[in-house]
Scaffold this motif. Structure first.
Motif, PDB file in Angstrom:
ATOM      1  N   LEU A  90       0.223  -6.511  -5.534  1.00  0.00           N
ATOM      2  CA  LEU A  90       1.275  -5.771  -4.842  1.00  0.00           C
ATOM      3  C   LEU A  90       0.663  -4.935  -3.705  1.00  0.00           C
ATOM      4  O   LEU A  90      -0.442  -4.416  -3.849  1.00  0.00           O
ATOM      5  N   ARG A  93       2.241   1.116  -1.980  1.00  0.00           N
ATOM      6  CA  ARG A  93       3.405   1.737  -1.333  1.00  0.00           C
ATOM      7  C   ARG A  93       3.127   3.219  -1.072  1.00  0.00           C
ATOM      8  O   ARG A  93       2.473   3.873  -1.891  1.00  0.00           O
ATOM      9  N   ASN A 182       1.405   2.508 -12.455  1.00  0.00           N
ATOM     10  CA  ASN A 182       2.554   1.988 -11.718  1.00  0.00           C
ATOM     11  C   ASN A 182       2.778   0.579 -12.249  1.00  0.00           C
ATOM     12  O   ASN A 182       2.324  -0.393 -11.655  1.00  0.00           O
ATOM     13  N   PRO A 184       4.889  -2.900 -13.670  1.00  0.00           N
ATOM     14  CA  PRO A 184       6.079  -3.614 -13.183  1.00  0.00           C
ATOM     15  C   PRO A 184       7.318  -2.913 -13.750  1.00  0.00           C
ATOM     16  O   PRO A 184       7.289  -2.467 -14.901  1.00  0.00           O
ATOM     17  N   ILE A 186      10.872  -3.797 -12.310  1.00  0.00           N
ATOM     18  CA  ILE A 186      12.123  -4.325 -11.754  1.00  0.00           C
ATOM     19  C   ILE A 186      12.800  -5.239 -12.782  1.00  0.00           C
ATOM     20  O   ILE A 186      12.147  -6.110 -13.362  1.00  0.00           O
ATOM     21  N   LEU A 206       5.892  -7.238 -10.544  1.00  0.00           N
ATOM     22  CA  LEU A 206       7.205  -6.673 -10.241  1.00  0.00           C
ATOM     23  C   LEU A 206       8.155  -6.615 -11.429  1.00  0.00           C
ATOM     24  O   LEU A 206       8.797  -5.599 -11.677  1.00  0.00           O
TER      25      LEU A 206
HETATM   26  N1  GLN Z   1       8.058  -0.218  -5.792  1.00  0.00           N
HETATM   27  C1  GLN Z   1       8.078  -1.638  -5.837  1.00  0.00           C
HETATM   28  C2  GLN Z   1       9.320  -2.160  -5.149  1.00  0.00           C
HETATM   29  O1  GLN Z   1      10.273  -1.466  -5.049  1.00  0.00           O
HETATM   30  C3  GLN Z   1       8.008  -2.158  -7.249  1.00  0.00           C
HETATM   31  C4  GLN Z   1       6.725  -1.825  -7.840  1.00  0.00           C
HETATM   32  C5  GLN Z   1       6.675  -2.042  -9.290  1.00  0.00           C
HETATM   33  O2  GLN Z   1       7.419  -2.823  -9.909  1.00  0.00           O
HETATM   34  N2  GLN Z   1       5.794  -1.340  -9.879  1.00  0.00           N
HETATM   35  O3  GLN Z   1       9.337  -3.267  -4.682  1.00  0.00           O
END
Ligand code: GLN
Length: 279
Positions: A90, A93, A182, A184, A186, A206
Motif C-alpha cells: 500500500l 497515506r 494500520n 486492512p 475495508i 485493503l
Molecule cells: N486508508 C486506505 C484507503 O482508504 C486503506 C488502508 C487500509 O485498509 N489500512 O484506501
C-alpha cells in the motif's frame, strides 16, 4: 517540437478522468526532465527532445490507465521521509501520519515497539528515525511487502527487525511497550467499487472481511499477551469504525480515545492495556 507548456496541456487533457490532472501532468513531466516542478514551470517554453517526449508519453499512458501516481514516480513522503513505493505494498497515506504521531507520544528511548501489518515499512522506519533509541520490530504476512519494507528501512538508515508472519504469530512470548498498526480495514463488499487507483494496490492490504473489522477483533484479543501492563495500542481505523473498535477494546484496555487526522476525520484509536489484574 513540443514545449513544456504544450506537453502539459495535452497531458492534462488526456488525464481529465483522474482526480488532479494538471498536478499529475506536472509531476510526471518533471520526473521525465529530471528537474523540480518549480524549475520546470519556470522554463515553460523549453522544448522537449524526442526521447523526453516518448518517455513522457509512456508515463502519461500509465497514469491514464489509473496506475497510482506514486507507483509511477516510485516514491512518497511520509513524516518527512521519502519512501519507495511500488505495487508490493500500500502507498503510505498522509492520514497515517496521525497514527504515527499518536504512537510517538508513548515511545521513549529503550521502548520496544511493534508495527503489525507494516506494508511499505513506513510506520516502523519513521518511528525508528524519530526515536532512534526505540527497539522496533515489524511484521507482515506478505513477503513482497516485507521486501519493500526492508528496502525502505535501509534507504532511511533505520534499524528495524522485520519478521514475516500473520499478526503476532511469529513473535512467541515477546512483550512490548507500544503496538502500532494500520491493518486492512475495508469491508469486502467495497471490492471493485473503490477509486480506480486504490484498486491497483494489493487487495491483501485493503480488505478485511464482511465488516472490515476482522483484524481489529484479532488484535484486540491477541494484543494483551504482547503488551506490558500499561502498554499502548494505536490503531488506524476507517470510515465510521471508531465505536466498533472501541467496543472491542473495553474489556482489556483503558483510556480508549478516538483521534482525528488532519482532515478532521476519526482515524486513530489509542488505548492503554489495563495494569495487571489484582487477585
Ligand atoms: N486508508 C486506505 C484507503 O482508504 C486503506 C488502508 C487500509 O485498509 N489500512 O484506501
Amino acid at each position: 517540437m513540443t514545449t513544456v507548456l504544450e506537453a502539459l496541456k495535452a497531458a492534462e487533457q488526456r488525464l481529465k478522468e483522474v482526480p488532479d490532472p494538471r498536478l499529475d501532468a506536472e509531476w510526471l513531466l518533471s520526473e521525465v526532465l529530471g528537474v523540480s516542478r518549480l524549475e520546470m514551470l519556470l522554463n515553460k517554453r523549453r522544448e522537449l527532445n524526442q526521447g523526453e517526449e516518448a518517455a513522457y508519453e509512456a508515463l502519461v499512458a500509465r497514469r491514464e490507465a489509473r496506475e497510482p501516481l506514486q507507483y509511477i514516480l516510485g516514491s512518497q513522503s511520509f513524516m518527512g521521509f521519502s519512501l519507495k513505493t511500488d505495487k508490493r505494498a500500500l502507498i503510505p497515506r498522509n492520514d497515517t501520519e496521525a497514527l504515527c504521531e499518536e504512537a510517538l507520544k508513548y515511545i521513549r528511548p529503550g521502548c520496544k515497539v511493534l508495527d503489525l501489518c507494516t506494508g511499505s515499512g513506513a510506520l516502523a522506519a519513521a518511528i525508528k528515525k524519530l526515536c532512534p533509541g526505540a527497539e522496533v520490530t515489524a511484521t507482515d504476512i506478505s513477503e513482497a511487502a516485507l521486501s519493500l519494507a526492508r528496502e525502505n528501512a535501509e534507504r532511511l538508515g533505520a534499524e528495524v527487525r522485520f519478521v514475516r508472519g500473520d499478526l503476532f504469530s511469529p513473535l512467541a512470548g515477546d512483550k512490548c511497550d507500544v503496538i502500532v498498526s494500520n491493518p486492512p480495514y475495508i469491508p469486502e463488499s467495497l471490492r471493485g467499487r473503490l477509486q480506480a487507483e486504490v484498486e491497483r494496490e494489493p487487495a491483501l492490504a485493503l480488505f478485511a472481511g464482511a465488516d472490515g473489522l476482522v483484524f481489529y477483533r484479532r488484535i484486540a484479543k491477541e494484543a494483551p499477551a504482547h503488551l506490558l501492563p500499561g502498554g499502548r495500542l494505536c490503531l488506524e481505523i476507517g470510515d465510521g469504525q471508531g465505536d466498533a473498535v472501541k467496543a472491542l477494546l473495553y474489556e482489556e484496555f483503558i483510556d480508549i480515545q478516538v483521534l482525528n487526522d488532519l482532515n478532521g476525520l476519526p482515524r486513530v484509536v489509542s488505548a492503554a492495556l489495563k495494569e495487571e489484574k489484582r487477585l
